[in-house]
Design an enzyme around this catalytic site. Structure first.
Site, PDB file in Angstrom:
ATOM      1  N   SER A 142       5.793  22.893  28.311  1.00 45.40           N
ATOM      2  CA  SER A 142       5.533  22.936  27.133  1.00 45.40           C
ATOM      3  C   SER A 142       4.434  23.330  26.484  1.00 45.40           C
ATOM      4  CB  SER A 142       5.823  21.169  26.571  1.00 45.40           C
ATOM      5  OG  SER A 142       5.791  21.517  25.240  1.00 45.40           O
ATOM      6  N   TYR A 155       4.646  12.038  26.198  1.00 48.35           N
ATOM      7  CA  TYR A 155       5.357  13.541  26.289  1.00 48.35           C
ATOM      8  C   TYR A 155       3.817  14.749  27.137  1.00 48.35           C
ATOM      9  CZ  TYR A 155       8.084  17.236  25.513  1.00 48.35           C
ATOM     10  OH  TYR A 155       9.016  18.443  24.950  1.00 48.35           O
TER      11      TYR A 155
END
Length: 284
Positions: A142, A155
């Site tokens: 990401s 995350y």
């Protein structure tokens, strides 16, 4: 890998979003598919969109956090399709929480899917990719594997871990001269359902001034940058080039430049934006 025709691609998280878009694009290019997800209804819809029933496309309900299940699926893919050329470790979930107080069970849930799911998929399929003579591993990190954000410590941890694991794997396979390429993907905002379904800890309200629904709604607005279809095409272009890193979306490219130029100084820009968003939330 210049051509996907006749290749067999295994995709996790294939019931929606980038996973579904990859399946559709690969089928269009003549690949055979082995699709996995926990959402069986979503998988059925992906198969309908792919329009490649029977031997061309198989589906399996798989929890990527379950190592034994992933290895069993990989074995069935090889047995059923005769070979496996690509694995896309795409499945992922989101969690917004404070680093200091994030619940261990939530952190472990996220890491089991976002990080360990990538490890399981990589290790389960690598022997089959080697055997194919023309293999490729694609792991989804990401932009949050390039920079960190408040409320995203868990995350961030998972996506930085995917990045480190994948980059090390690529170098190891290059040193070995293995017939397997490796690509780490860093999507920016892609219009998928991941934000809508994320877990939001109560501490986020104190940090942002927003309740869980408002926080998710704001996040959904912010990810409407790149379509899943455009993301899939960008990823497959990277596979063809055997790119070590693929940045998906203009926002991802901006984040990458910012991280390279500013180093840890990027945090000042992130904090200014976070403060502005909190003020806007307080005034709404």
């Amino acid at each position: 890998m210049k051509d996907f025709r006749g290749k067999v691609a295994a995709i996790t998280g294939a019931a929606s979003g980038i996973g579904r878009a990859l399946a559709v694009e690969l089928a269009r290019e003549g690949a055979r598919l082995a699709l996995a997800d926990l959402d069986e209804a979503g998988l059925a819809e992906t198969v309908r969109l792919v329009a490649a029933p029977g031997a061309g496309c198989t589906t399996t309900r798989v929890d990527v956090a379950d190592r034994a299940a992933v290895f069993a699926w990989a074995g069935r893919c090889r047995a059923g399709h005769g070979q496996v050329n690509l694995v896309f470790n795409n499945a992922g979930v989101a969690l917004a929480a404070a680093a200091e107080t994030v619940r261990p069970e939530d952190f472990e849930w996220l890491m089991a899917i976002n990080f360990w799911g990538v490890v399981h998929g990589t290790q389960a399929f690598l022997p089959h990719l080697r055997a194919s003579g023309d293999g490729h591993v694609v792991n989804l990190s990401s932009v949050f594997g390039l920079i960190a954000m408040p409320t995203q410590s868990a995350y961030n941890a998972s996506k930085f871990a995917v990045r480190g694991y994948t980059e090390a794997l690529r170098m190891e396979l290059l040193l070995e001269g293995a017939p397997v390429g490796v690509t780490c993907v860093h999507p920016g905002g892609v219009a998928t359902g991941i934000v809508r379904s994320q877990r939001v800890d109560e501490a986020v309200t104190r940090m942002t001034g927003q309740d869980a629904d408002a926080f998710r709604a704001q996040g959904e607005r912010m990810i409407q940058v790149t379509s899943p279809e455009a993301a899939a095409r960008r990823i497959l272009s990277g596979v063809r080039r055997n790119a070590s890193r693929v940045l998906v979306g203009p926002d991802a490219r901006v984040v990458d430049i910012m991280a390279r130029l500013l180093g840890p100084g990027y945090q000042r820009l992130v904090m200014r934006r976070a403060e502005r968003l909190r003020q806007e939330a307080g005034g709404s």
